[in-house]
Motif scaffolding. Structure first.
Motif, PDB file in Angstrom:
ATOM      1  N   UNK A  78       0.848  -1.199   0.000  1.00 20.38           N
ATOM      2  CA  UNK A  78       0.000   0.000   0.000  1.00 20.38           C
ATOM      3  C   UNK A  78       0.881   1.246   0.000  1.00 20.38           C
ATOM      4  N   UNK A  79       0.668   2.102  -0.985  1.00 20.94           N
ATOM      5  CA  UNK A  79       1.401   3.354  -1.075  1.00 20.94           C
ATOM      6  C   UNK A  79       2.815   3.220  -1.624  1.00 20.94           C
ATOM      7  N   UNK A 111       7.663  -1.648  -7.198  1.00 20.44           N
ATOM      8  CA  UNK A 111       7.569  -2.661  -6.139  1.00 20.44           C
ATOM      9  C   UNK A 111       6.332  -3.528  -6.316  1.00 20.44           C
ATOM     10  N   UNK A 112       5.241  -2.930  -6.756  1.00 20.31           N
ATOM     11  CA  UNK A 112       4.022  -3.695  -6.993  1.00 20.31           C
ATOM     12  C   UNK A 112       4.245  -4.652  -8.161  1.00 20.31           C
ATOM     13  N   UNK A 154      -6.497  -9.414  -5.001  1.00 21.23           N
ATOM     14  CA  UNK A 154      -5.649  -9.364  -3.818  1.00 21.23           C
ATOM     15  C   UNK A 154      -4.943  -8.018  -3.725  1.00 21.23           C
ATOM     16  N   UNK A 155      -4.441  -7.538  -4.837  1.00 20.90           N
ATOM     17  CA  UNK A 155      -3.818  -6.214  -4.855  1.00 20.90           C
ATOM     18  C   UNK A 155      -4.833  -5.144  -4.447  1.00 20.90           C
ATOM     19  N   UNK A 214      -5.302   2.213 -12.058  1.00 22.11           N
ATOM     20  CA  UNK A 214      -4.340   3.315 -12.155  1.00 22.11           C
ATOM     21  C   UNK A 214      -2.923   2.782 -12.350  1.00 22.11           C
ATOM     22  N   UNK A 215      -2.583   1.721 -11.657  1.00 20.99           N
ATOM     23  CA  UNK A 215      -1.275   1.084 -11.797  1.00 20.99           C
ATOM     24  C   UNK A 215      -1.046   0.671 -13.253  1.00 20.99           C
ATOM     25  N   UNK A 216      -2.030  -0.006 -13.816  1.00 17.76           N
ATOM     26  CA  UNK A 216      -1.926  -0.460 -15.204  1.00 17.76           C
ATOM     27  C   UNK A 216      -1.859   0.723 -16.166  1.00 17.76           C
ATOM     28  N   UNK A 217      -2.696   1.712 -15.941  1.00 18.16           N
ATOM     29  CA  UNK A 217      -2.739   2.880 -16.833  1.00 18.16           C
ATOM     30  C   UNK A 217      -1.396   3.598 -16.863  1.00 18.16           C
ATOM     31  N   UNK A 218      -0.741   3.700 -15.709  1.00 19.24           N
ATOM     32  CA  UNK A 218       0.566   4.359 -15.673  1.00 19.24           C
ATOM     33  C   UNK A 218       1.609   3.608 -16.494  1.00 19.24           C
TER      34      UNK A 218
END
Length: 133
Positions: free
Chosen positions: A59-60, A65-66, A104-105, A114-118
């Motif tokens: 988280x954060x 790292x993700x 899970x994420x 948002x992670x994927x879009x970035x």
């Protein structure tokens, strides 16, 4: 909380075994124990348990790292798949594993869209860079 696909698969195997034992299913019509052998269930469950433990700290955290956590679990699942002659995870199982990783994420505070879009991909592609199954 996301349920590990390996847990669902074990339930299906156990239900089929109970049907055979009760005479409601012919052993000739049984296939789940072969599709999901114990070694596959144990290895997959452990890989996902380790992933869960690692995700608790994400988280954060920065995207790298993700994605490293995603990469690690996918590479372990690749090894498990190879240990089962490259046929451990069929289409349905692949979809369940990918959905589980996403869920899970998300449950641990990662904004997967948002992670994927970035990264310029869709959320359904977060495992694609490493996934062989």
């Amino acid at each position: 909380m996301a349920i590990r696909p390996s847990v669902r698969w074990r339930v299906r195997v156990d239900e089929e075994a109970a049907e055979i034992s009760a005479g409601r299913r012919s052993p000739r019509d049984a296939f789940l124990a072969e599709l999901f052998p114990e070694a596959l269930l144990v290895a997959t469950d452990e890989a996902l348990r380790v992933f869960e433990a690692g995700v608790e700290t994400l988280r954060g955290q920065e995207d790298a790292k993700v994605f490293e956590a995603i990469r690690r679990v996918v590479l372990v699942l690749n090894e498990i798949n190879e240990d089962h002659d490259g046929a451990a995870y069929e289409t349905e199982e692949r979809e369940e594993l990918c959905l589980y990783i996403d869920q899970t994420l998300t449950e641990h505070g990662v904004d997967v869209p948002a992670l994927a879009a970035r990264r310029g991909i869709s959320r359904t592609e977060i495992t694609d860079d490493w996934r062989d199954w």
